[in-house]
Write a protein that holds these residues in place. Structure first.
Motif, PDB file in Angstrom:
ATOM      1  N   VAL A  16      28.159  -5.548  -6.082  1.00  0.00           N
ATOM      2  CA  VAL A  16      27.286  -4.900  -7.076  1.00  0.00           C
ATOM      3  C   VAL A  16      26.425  -3.842  -6.398  1.00  0.00           C
ATOM      4  N   ALA A  17      25.917  -4.148  -5.208  1.00  0.00           N
ATOM      5  CA  ALA A  17      25.158  -3.143  -4.443  1.00  0.00           C
ATOM      6  C   ALA A  17      26.049  -1.948  -4.110  1.00  0.00           C
ATOM      7  N   LEU A  18      27.315  -2.226  -3.806  1.00  0.00           N
ATOM      8  CA  LEU A  18      28.273  -1.149  -3.513  1.00  0.00           C
ATOM      9  C   LEU A  18      28.481  -0.247  -4.721  1.00  0.00           C
ATOM     10  N   PHE A  19      28.609  -0.847  -5.910  1.00  0.00           N
ATOM     11  CA  PHE A  19      28.817  -0.045  -7.120  1.00  0.00           C
ATOM     12  C   PHE A  19      27.670   0.946  -7.311  1.00  0.00           C
ATOM     13  N   LEU A  20      26.463   0.477  -7.068  1.00  0.00           N
ATOM     14  CA  LEU A  20      25.303   1.355  -7.199  1.00  0.00           C
ATOM     15  C   LEU A  20      25.390   2.534  -6.229  1.00  0.00           C
ATOM     16  N   ARG A  21      25.843   2.269  -5.022  1.00  0.00           N
ATOM     17  CA  ARG A  21      25.935   3.340  -4.030  1.00  0.00           C
ATOM     18  C   ARG A  21      27.052   4.331  -4.365  1.00  0.00           C
ATOM     19  N   MET A  22      28.190   3.837  -4.850  1.00  0.00           N
ATOM     20  CA  MET A  22      29.351   4.695  -5.082  1.00  0.00           C
ATOM     21  C   MET A  22      29.248   5.518  -6.358  1.00  0.00           C
ATOM     22  N   LEU A  23      28.415   5.076  -7.305  1.00  0.00           N
ATOM     23  CA  LEU A  23      28.240   5.840  -8.537  1.00  0.00           C
ATOM     24  C   LEU A  23      27.364   7.067  -8.297  1.00  0.00           C
TER      25      LEU A  23
END
Length: 489
Positions: free
Chosen positions: A306-313
């Protein structure tokens, strides 16, 4: 939709492979993928030949034009003696598609390098080739039907991966796609793509909604740059590439990447992320990207993703992802830090609680869908909660179709927030103010906020109940006396 006849034919092919000694469903799908791809190459060659015959315009050929090259075509070897067919497919055709004339640009070809041909005997191969030919007699050449056939094959994956990866049911994927509504100009990513189901559902949605109005540039974007998937299982990467190719995504970006590791440095690139990341998994602390640890310092994959999704968006990008219920109420510092990040620094739009049977027969884990928009500057004033009771299928291992289905209601309510403002917390859906969430230590479980109305039950006085029991005892005694008389006592 595929018919019962087509399903029966697929089941027959599956049984033939199973009886031949290949009992791992993933291996069965992988071997069928190779053979379907081999058959599709011959179909494309036939189309090129027909076009050349009609126009006189020379077309680039897929297969070598000598006798040996032509013997590798499906239409040539399918009628051969089983032993000769097996020799040609295993020793000529399979090595050929692994290199495909040196074309390493194709996502499918890229991950064919370590593929193995595992059909055990000439007889099993002949049954599969005959079965696939009979299957294609049902006119499944159009992209939607081929995609449905492949989806049905994938539905036979009935085991979870070692890190808790589950194949997400198609109707759940379709719901999530409709929650974030991707457009023809978006870049869409699934950083834990598995069989590429979310990317396929996105492609289907975009074709369904925009096909008539898309420009040439948008179609070029659709064929390649629009869809990106990462996974660490090369078998899954082969299957996902084939799955997308069957849905007209000819050059998808399907890449071997450990998404939460230092290997992945992608930031602010995608407009839409749709994912069902691995549950229950942990990773080596040394390999975790430092950016993710800054959000939630943990080794748990369900939090790191979920933290990754925030970074990649990119800013303004939307995400719909599935998380286990523990993410919503876990009490560790990492759990709280992630929820605080979503609520305080971005726009958490919805928490949709799903029943525990959604992922059967893989597991009975309870899950929820999080829907959020990356802002980097807050935006959460209230969060919409929905308590899904039914998804159109029974919640046992059989997952049989039923009438009860909350998904249409979820989509209608989510896209009409004005109509939700007056709902009470006793309803199936309702808004919760950010201040309430903060006061509850950023707990996002629906049970924390849902109010249950208990109906007061009025019981008869004990004396009345005792009189009723006395009356019943007398009636039972009378009936027993009649019964004894009937049996001659």
């Amino acid at each position: 939709m595929i018919t019962g006849e087509i399903k029966n034919k697929i089941d027959k092919i599956w049984t033939d492979i199973w009886a031949g000694g290949i009992t791992n469903p993933l291996t069965v799908i992988e071997q069928l993928t190779y053979l379907m791809f081999i058959r599709s190459l011959d179909e494309k060659e036939l189309e090129k030949e027909q076009f050349e015959a009609l126009t006189g315009e020379k077309q680039p050929k897929i297969f070598p034009q000598d006798e040996e090259g032509q013997s590798m075509r499906w239409s040539r070897f399918k009628t051969m003696d089983p032993r000769k067919m097996y020799d040609i497919v295993s020793n000529k055709v399979f090595p050929f598609i692994k290199s495909l004339n040196g074309n390493s640009e194709s996502a499918f070809s890229r991950y064919m390098q370590d593929a193995m041909f595992l059909i055990p005997t000439p007889q099993v191969l002949q049954k599969i080739v005959t079965g696939l030919d009979e299957l294609y007699e049902y006119d499944i050449k159009d992209r939607d039907m081929q995609g449905d056939v492949y989806e049905y094959m994938l539905s036979k994956l009935s085991t979870a991966g070692q890190n808790g990866q589950f194949r997400t049911p198609k109707h759940i994927r379709d719901m999530m796609v409709r929650l974030v509504e991707p457009s023809p100009d978006d870049k869409i990513c699934d950083p834990a793509c598995g069989t590429a189901g979310f990317l396929v559902s996105s492609a289907e949605y975009i074709r369904e909604k925009y096909e008539a109005v898309m420009t040439n540039e948008q179609w070029e974007h659709f064929a390649g740059d629009m869809f990106t998937g990462f996974d660490t299982d090369r078998t899954m990467l082969r299957i996902s590439a084939m799955n997308l190719m069957l849905h007209s995504v000819t050059q998808p970006h399907i890449t071997y990447v450990d998404s939460v590791s230092k290997q992945n440095m992608i930031s602010s690139k995608y407009d839409v992320i749709l994912a069902n990341p691995p549950f229950t998994g942990t990773v080596d602390a040394e390999s975790i990207n430092d950016d993710l640890k800054a959000v939630c310092n943990t080794k748990k994959t369900e939090l790191l993703f979920v933290a990754l999704f925030l970074r990649m968006l990119r800013k303004g990008g939307r995400c719909a992802c599935i998380v286990p219920d523990g993410v919503l109420f876990g009490s560790t510092k990492a759990h709280k830090a992630l929820r605080k990040e979503l609520v305080d620094n971005h726009h958490l739009r919805a928490v949709i609680s799903m029943p525990s049977g959604v992922f059967k027969p893989y597991a009975g884990v309870s899950t929820a869908v999080l829907v959020f928009t990356k802002t980097g500057s807050g935006g959460t004033d209230k969060v919409w909660f929905y308590d899904m009771k039914a998804d159109g299928y029974s919640l046992d291992d059989k997952r049989s179709p039923i009438e009860d289905n909350d998904i249409p209601d979820i989509l209608a309510r989510f896209h009409n927030p004005e109509g939700e403002k007056e709902r009470k917390r006793t309803d199936q859906s309702f808004f919760v103010d950010k201040s309430d969430i903060v006061a509850n230590d950023y707990d996002l479980s629906i049970n924390r906020y849902k109010e249950v109305v208990y109906e007061k039950v009025q019981y008869d006085p004990p004396v009345v109940i005792m009189d009723r029991l006395d009356k019943l005892s007398l009636e039972i005694a009378e009936k027993m006396k009649e019964l004894r008389g009937l049996i001659g006592e």
